[in-house]
Design an enzyme around this catalytic site. Structure first.
Site, PDB file in Angstrom:
ATOM      1  N   CYS A 153      -1.561  53.090  64.438  1.00  0.00           N
ATOM      2  CA  CYS A 153      -1.368  53.425  63.611  1.00  0.00           C
ATOM      3  C   CYS A 153      -1.583  54.573  62.589  1.00  0.00           C
ATOM      4  O   CYS A 153      -2.278  54.288  61.176  1.00  0.00           O
ATOM      5  CB  CYS A 153      -2.261  54.949  64.520  1.00  0.00           C
ATOM      6  SG  CYS A 153      -0.348  55.466  64.783  1.00  0.00           S
ATOM      7  N   HIS A 183      -8.765  56.298  63.014  1.00  0.00           N
ATOM      8  CA  HIS A 183      -7.365  56.037  63.328  1.00  0.00           C
ATOM      9  C   HIS A 183      -7.655  54.960  64.149  1.00  0.00           C
ATOM     10  O   HIS A 183      -8.109  54.079  64.489  1.00  0.00           O
ATOM     11  CB  HIS A 183      -6.762  56.937  64.605  1.00  0.00           C
ATOM     12  CG  HIS A 183      -7.310  56.862  66.218  1.00  0.00           C
ATOM     13  ND1 HIS A 183      -6.760  56.566  67.510  1.00  0.00           N
ATOM     14  CD2 HIS A 183      -8.619  57.853  66.401  1.00  0.00           C
ATOM     15  CE1 HIS A 183      -8.236  57.195  68.585  1.00  0.00           C
ATOM     16  NE2 HIS A 183      -8.563  56.997  67.122  1.00  0.00           N
ATOM     17  N   HIS A 229       1.153  59.929  66.864  1.00  0.00           N
ATOM     18  CA  HIS A 229       0.139  58.828  66.594  1.00  0.00           C
ATOM     19  C   HIS A 229      -0.472  59.956  65.213  1.00  0.00           C
ATOM     20  O   HIS A 229       0.031  61.064  64.719  1.00  0.00           O
ATOM     21  CB  HIS A 229      -0.967  59.262  67.974  1.00  0.00           C
ATOM     22  CG  HIS A 229      -1.877  58.518  67.520  1.00  0.00           C
ATOM     23  ND1 HIS A 229      -1.791  57.627  67.322  1.00  0.00           N
ATOM     24  CD2 HIS A 229      -3.662  58.462  67.205  1.00  0.00           C
ATOM     25  CE1 HIS A 229      -3.518  56.389  67.256  1.00  0.00           C
ATOM     26  NE2 HIS A 229      -3.904  57.412  67.563  1.00  0.00           N
TER      27      HIS A 229
END
Length: 416
Positions: free
Chosen positions: A314, A384, A372
Site C-alpha cells: 500500500c 490502494h 493502511h
C-alpha cells in the site's frame, strides 16, 4: 483514599473485562463474521475454524481474534477459506505469548507468503524483536520481501532480523547486511544440526564481526542455537525473551539517543521548497495526472515490501505514484512507510479531500494506529493495494473505509 482509588480502578477494569467476555460469549462465530462475508462464506468459515481448533473454537480469546481479524479481512479482501487459517495463526501466536497488537501487521505477509504453522512463532518473535529494537519499518518490510523471494522459513527470518539489528550500530546501511545474507542464509536454518548452525554463525561472525558488539553476540548466538532447536517449546521462547530482551532494549535506546529519527515532514518541506526540485508542472496539473498514473497500476499484484509493477504494497503504491516521472516528486520527500507518509504535507478533513491526497486507515483494535494508506481519485474513490486483490479502486464511502478513516494529507501544497 489512594487505596480506595486503586480498588475502584481494579473493579472497573474487571467489570469491563467481564462485560466484554460475556458479550463475546453471547455471540457465535457466524454473527462475528457476517458483516464481512455472505451466508455461505460465513458457514464455511465457522466450520473451518471448528475443524482447526476443535473445542477451543468458542473460547472468548478465539472470538476476540475473530472479531479483530474481520476488520483486516474487510480491508485486505481476505477470501473466506483463508480467514480461518488466519485465526489459527493468531491462536498460535497467542499461545506463544504474543499479543494481537504486537503482531497484527504481519497479516499481509501471512496472506502472501503462506507460512506453515511451525513458522508462525518465529515470525512473531522476529516482529516483536525488531519493534523493540526500533528497526525502521522500511527495513522490516525489506527483510520480509527478501524472505518471501528466498523462501526463508520463519526461523531463517528471525536469524536475518537478529543479524541486521546487531550489525546496524557499525553498518550505516542495513540493506548491505541483508544483501550479504541473501547469498548465505540457509532457507530452513532450523533443520540444520547444532554443529552446522554453530558453523554458519561462527563463519558469519568471522566475516562480519567488526560490525557487531561482542557482548551482544555471545548472548544472541547462544540463544539463537537454543531457540532454533527442533524440540524448542513455548517455554524456550519465553526463556529467550528474558535472555535477550536487554539486547533489543539497548538497541532501541541507542537508536533513540544516537540516531534520532528525522521528522519526515522536515525533509519533505526542505526538498519541496528547494529551487533545485521545482518542476514546470503546477500543483493543479500534477493533481490531474494522479488519475492517469494511478490507472496504470490497476491489477498490479500485492507484494509485501514491493515497490514496482512486479508487486507492490500500500505505501509502496502511493510513493510510486507520487514519484512517477509525470508527477515528479522527489524520492527523498516521500517516506516509505504508511505511518511516516501520514506525517508529511497538510492535514485535510475527510469531507474536503481532493485528488492526489493521501488517506489513512486503521484495521487495528487500536484505532489510532495507521495500518493502511491509499490515494484519493475522482468521485469519492481512492486507489490502494489490497493484499488479496492487488491494486484496486474503491469508494471512500464504503462501510469499513468510512468507519476506520484516520486522517488525510495534502502532499501537494507542502504546508503542515
Amino acid at each position: 483514599m489512594f487505596v480506595i482509588s486503586r480498588i475502584y480502578r481494579f473493579l472497573s477494569g474487571f467489570i469491563f473485562f467481564l462485560l466484554l467476555g460475556n458479550s463475546l460469549i453471547a455471540q457465535n462465530l457466524d454473527s462475528l463474521v457476517a458483516s464481512v462475508y455472505n451466508k455461505q462464506e460465513t458457514l464455511l468459515i465457522r466450520n473451518e475454524i471448528r475443524k482447526r481448533l476443535e473445542d477451543r473454537a468458542n473460547d472468548p480469546s478465539v472470538k476476540e481474534i475473530v472479531q479483530s481479524l474481520r476488520v483486516w479481512a474487510a480491508f485486505e479482501s481476505i477470501p473466506a477459506p483463508e480467514f480461518a487459517e488466519g485465526v489459527e495463526r493468531f491462536v498460535i501466536l497467542k499461545d506463544y505469548g504474543y499479543t494481537w497488537e504486537e503482531t497484527e501487521e504481519l497479516i499481509p505477509y501471512f496472506i502472501t507468503a503462506k507460512p506453515n504453522k511451525k513458522d508462525i512463532p518465529y515470525l512473531g518473535k522476529f516482529f516483536k524483536e525488531t519493534t523493540k529494537s526500533k528497526l525502521p519499518e522500511d527495513t522490516v518490510l525489506e527483510i520480509l520481501r527478501v524472505a518471501r523471494a528466498k523462501q526463508w522459513s520463519g526461523a531463517s527470518v528471525l536469524v536475518a532480523g537478529r543479524l541486521v539489528v546487531l550489525s546496524r550500530k557499525k553498518e550505516e546501511n542495513s540493506n548491505a547486511t541483508l544483501k550479504s545474507l541473501e547469498a548465505v542464509l540457509p532457507k530452513q536454518i532450523q533443520t540444520l544440526s547444532d554443529e552446522k548452525k554453530n558453523k554458519f554463525l561462527d563463519e558469519w561472525f568471522q566475516k562480519e564481526g567488526k560490525k557487531i558488539e561482542v557482548k551482544d553476540w555471545e548472548i544472541v548466538k547462544a540463544d539463537t542455537i537454543q531457540v532454533l532447536s527442533p524440540t524448542s517449546t513455548k517455554e524456550n521462547f519465553q526463556k529467550s525473551e528474558r535472555r535477550t530482551e536487554i539486547v533489543w532494549n539497548e538497541q532501541g535506546e541507542w537508536v533513540t539517543k544516537e540516531r534520532p529519527k528525522l521528522d519526515p515532514n522536515i525533509l519533505f518541506l526542505e526538498e519541496l521548497n528547494s529551487p533545485s526540485v521545482q518542476t514546470t508542472v503546477g500543483e493543479k496539473d500534477k493533481r490531474k495526472l494522479v488519475e492517469t498514473v494511478g490507472q496504470t497500476w490497476i491489477g498490479t499484484p500485492y507484494l509485501y515490501g514491493g515497490y514496482s509493477k512486479r508487486g507492490v504494497d500500500c505505501s509502496g503504491l502511493t510513493k510510486s505514484i507520487l514519484t512517477d516521472s509525470k508527477i515528479g516528486m522527489n524520492e527523498k520527500t516521500i517516506p516509505r512507510s504508511a505511518r511516516d507518509q501520514a506525517q508529511i504535507g497538510k492535514s485535510v478533513s475527510r469531507d474536503k479531500q481532493q485528488m492526489g491526497n493521501l488517506v489513512f486507515f486503521s484495521a487495528s483494535p487500536n484505532t489510532s494506529k495507521i495500518t493502511h494508506v491509499g490515494m484519493v481519485l475522482e468521485n469519492g474513490n481512492f486507489i490502494h493495494a489490497s493484499t488479496s486483490r492487488g491494486v484496486v479502486i474503491q469508494s471512500l464511502n464504503e462501510k469499513w473505509w468510512k468507519e476506520r478513516y484516520i486522517t488525510g494529507r495534502d502532499v501537494f501544497t507542502g504546508a503542515k
